[in-house]
Design an enzyme around this catalytic site. Sequence first.
Site, PDB file in Angstrom:
ATOM      1  N   TYR A  58       0.007   2.315 -10.158  1.00 52.64           N
ATOM      2  CA  TYR A  58       1.178   2.581  -9.315  1.00 52.64           C
ATOM      3  C   TYR A  58       2.481   2.579 -10.111  1.00 52.64           C
ATOM      4  O   TYR A  58       3.517   3.014  -9.603  1.00 52.64           O
ATOM      5  CB  TYR A  58       1.308   1.545  -8.176  1.00 52.64           C
ATOM      6  CG  TYR A  58       0.088   1.394  -7.293  1.00 52.64           C
ATOM      7  CD1 TYR A  58      -0.915   2.353  -7.275  1.00 52.64           C
ATOM      8  CD2 TYR A  58      -0.048   0.292  -6.461  1.00 52.64           C
ATOM      9  CE1 TYR A  58      -2.037   2.198  -6.478  1.00 52.64           C
ATOM     10  CE2 TYR A  58      -1.157   0.134  -5.649  1.00 52.64           C
ATOM     11  CZ  TYR A  58      -2.148   1.088  -5.675  1.00 52.64           C
ATOM     12  OH  TYR A  58      -3.252   0.937  -4.879  1.00 52.64           O
ATOM     13  N   HIS A 115     -10.263  -0.639 -10.279  1.00 50.37           N
ATOM     14  CA  HIS A 115      -9.600   0.211  -9.279  1.00 50.37           C
ATOM     15  C   HIS A 115     -10.526   1.302  -8.744  1.00 50.37           C
ATOM     16  O   HIS A 115     -10.447   1.677  -7.571  1.00 50.37           O
ATOM     17  CB  HIS A 115      -8.349   0.843  -9.902  1.00 50.37           C
ATOM     18  CG  HIS A 115      -7.329   1.295  -8.917  1.00 50.37           C
ATOM     19  ND1 HIS A 115      -5.980   1.281  -9.171  1.00 50.37           N
ATOM     20  CD2 HIS A 115      -7.439   1.766  -7.655  1.00 50.37           C
ATOM     21  CE1 HIS A 115      -5.318   1.728  -8.115  1.00 50.37           C
ATOM     22  NE2 HIS A 115      -6.189   2.026  -7.180  1.00 50.37           N
TER      23      HIS A 115
HETATM   24  N1  LIG Z   1      -7.533   0.921  -4.081  1.00 50.40           N
HETATM   25  C1  LIG Z   1      -7.117   2.157  -3.894  1.00 50.40           C
HETATM   26  O1  LIG Z   1      -7.664   3.112  -4.433  1.00 50.40           O
HETATM   27  C2  LIG Z   1      -5.944   2.405  -3.006  1.00 50.40           C
HETATM   28  C3  LIG Z   1      -5.638   3.703  -2.610  1.00 50.40           C
HETATM   29  C4  LIG Z   1      -4.533   3.895  -1.788  1.00 50.40           C
HETATM   30  C5  LIG Z   1      -3.777   2.818  -1.375  1.00 50.40           C
HETATM   31  N2  LIG Z   1      -4.077   1.552  -1.801  1.00 50.40           N
HETATM   32  C6  LIG Z   1      -3.270   0.378  -1.405  1.00 50.40           C
HETATM   33  O2  LIG Z   1      -3.296   0.280  -0.001  1.00 50.40           O
HETATM   34  C7  LIG Z   1      -1.962   0.292   0.502  1.00 50.40           C
HETATM   35  C8  LIG Z   1      -1.918   0.889   1.901  1.00 50.40           C
HETATM   36  O3  LIG Z   1      -2.435   2.192   1.927  1.00 50.40           O
HETATM   37  P1  LIG Z   1      -1.529   3.512   2.000  1.00 50.40           P
HETATM   38  O4  LIG Z   1      -0.164   3.192   1.541  1.00 50.40           O
HETATM   39  O5  LIG Z   1      -2.260   4.568   1.290  1.00 50.40           O
HETATM   40  O6  LIG Z   1      -1.530   3.904   3.530  1.00 50.40           O
HETATM   41  P2  LIG Z   1      -1.125   3.212   4.916  1.00 50.40           P
HETATM   42  O7  LIG Z   1      -0.721   1.812   4.716  1.00 50.40           O
HETATM   43  O8  LIG Z   1      -2.232   3.522   5.861  1.00 50.40           O
HETATM   44  O9  LIG Z   1       0.110   4.089   5.414  1.00 50.40           O
HETATM   45  C9  LIG Z   1       1.353   4.055   4.803  1.00 50.40           C
HETATM   46  C10 LIG Z   1       2.237   5.072   5.538  1.00 50.40           C
HETATM   47  O10 LIG Z   1       2.450   4.635   6.887  1.00 50.40           O
HETATM   48  C11 LIG Z   1       3.848   4.557   7.154  1.00 50.40           C
HETATM   49  N3  LIG Z   1       4.065   3.390   8.016  1.00 50.40           N
HETATM   50  C12 LIG Z   1       3.897   2.090   7.691  1.00 50.40           C
HETATM   51  N4  LIG Z   1       4.126   1.284   8.754  1.00 50.40           N
HETATM   52  C13 LIG Z   1       4.479   2.099   9.777  1.00 50.40           C
HETATM   53  C14 LIG Z   1       4.845   1.875  11.124  1.00 50.40           C
HETATM   54  N5  LIG Z   1       4.882   0.644  11.637  1.00 50.40           N
HETATM   55  N6  LIG Z   1       5.151   2.961  11.888  1.00 50.40           N
HETATM   56  C15 LIG Z   1       5.122   4.200  11.384  1.00 50.40           C
HETATM   57  N7  LIG Z   1       4.758   4.488  10.106  1.00 50.40           N
HETATM   58  C16 LIG Z   1       4.450   3.448   9.310  1.00 50.40           C
HETATM   59  C17 LIG Z   1       4.515   4.405   5.810  1.00 50.40           C
HETATM   60  O11 LIG Z   1       5.815   4.968   5.835  1.00 50.40           O
HETATM   61  P3  LIG Z   1       7.149   4.087   5.543  1.00 50.40           P
HETATM   62  O12 LIG Z   1       6.982   3.541   4.152  1.00 50.40           O
HETATM   63  O13 LIG Z   1       8.239   5.072   5.672  1.00 50.40           O
HETATM   64  O14 LIG Z   1       7.182   3.007   6.581  1.00 50.40           O
HETATM   65  C18 LIG Z   1       3.597   5.231   4.910  1.00 50.40           C
HETATM   66  O15 LIG Z   1       3.943   6.600   4.993  1.00 50.40           O
HETATM   67  C19 LIG Z   1      -1.207   1.082  -0.580  1.00 50.40           C
HETATM   68  O16 LIG Z   1       0.174   0.966  -0.475  1.00 50.40           O
HETATM   69  C20 LIG Z   1      -1.805   0.501  -1.825  1.00 50.40           C
HETATM   70  O17 LIG Z   1      -1.259  -0.777  -2.115  1.00 50.40           O
HETATM   71  C21 LIG Z   1      -5.166   1.343  -2.600  1.00 50.40           C
END
Ligand SMILES: NC(=O)c1ccc[n+]([C@@H]2O[C@H](COP(=O)([O-])OP(=O)(O)OC[C@H]3O[C@@H](n4cnc5c(N)ncnc54)[C@H](OP(=O)(O)O)[C@@H]3O)[C@@H](O)[C@H]2O)c1
Length: 290
Positions: A58, A115
Amino acid sequence: MRVTKPVLSVIRRLKMNDGLEIPQLGMGTYPMTGPEAYAATRAALDAGYRHIDTAELYGNEADVGRAVRDSGLARSDVFVTSKLKKNRGYDAAFAALRGSLDRAGLDYFDLYLLHTPVGGPTARAEGWTALVDAQRQGLVRSVGVSNFGMLHLAEIMEVVRRAGKDGPGGAVPAVNQIDLSPFTRHTGIVDMCETMGTLMEAWAPLARGARFDHPSIVRVAEKYARSPAQVMIRWGVQHDYIVIPKSSSPKRIESNAQVFDFEIAPEDMRELDGLNEDLVTDWKGILDAE
Ligand SMILES: NC(=O)c1ccc[n+]([C@@H]2O[C@H](COP(=O)([O-])OP(=O)(O)OC[C@H]3O[C@@H](n4cnc5c(N)ncnc54)[C@H](OP(=O)(O)O)[C@@H]3O)[C@@H](O)[C@H]2O)c1
């Protein structure tokens, strides 16, 4: 400056198979970097989160680490996860881990993950062996995997079986962090991890917002007077998954944590359980990587 705000909701802690605890709710930080990652991490800690998910990939370990150090919280009160970007053998894994700790300015990570499974069986086994040795040396407290499909998990369990408890790589992964939401259920992997004693950690628990307008999500959200995001997070909480929603907005960060003060009834859980469509939010095909 010390954090003065009270913890806004009592975030449940889960016990991992190594005996240590992990806050069930954490904040995701991808794809934030720089001041945005720093500010969001500070906002999360101010709001009561005690678990932050970062990764070498990241490019924000320095920002997250600085936010943790600046928060005024004791290091032992914050659970920090990072991840090894590439499986390139034993020595490379150690070098990468030391680089991540240096960037974050931390003495240890609470959880460190492979990862991805990419790299092939030998690199995976060597990476896993390095992680377990790093755990034994105290550089990381708990070790796990991410994006591991059933074949990768079986492979690691074979490493563990051959090693015995104290041999090289002899620890069952504490968690498997995968794409997990009502729309992406991966029941085969989830069932296998349960048998192994490995906790599921849900990334993209909000499906990145792609299904907030799904009729069932809207109906359940209205019934409990909660947001679609809270319903999706609570669904994961009730399945005993670790859940790490990402937000850059202090308001949404705060509301995403308000999920320990209501309960979705069994009939509504069953409806949400039925929404799987194998939705892929990212990393297409990675669970089947060779
Ligand atoms: N291990 C892996 O391969 C892997 C892959 C992907 C992600 N991850 C980890 O998992 C975490 C979470 O997954 P993700 O970021 O992919 O997806 P997510 O948490 O499902 O979704 C994030 C999105 O939702 C929006 N959001 C958050 N809260 C909200 C709410 N209450 N109302 C409306 N929209 C909302 C955010 O926008 P705003 O920021 O504008 O609120 C962002 O666009 C990542 O940040 C990362 O740390 C790990």
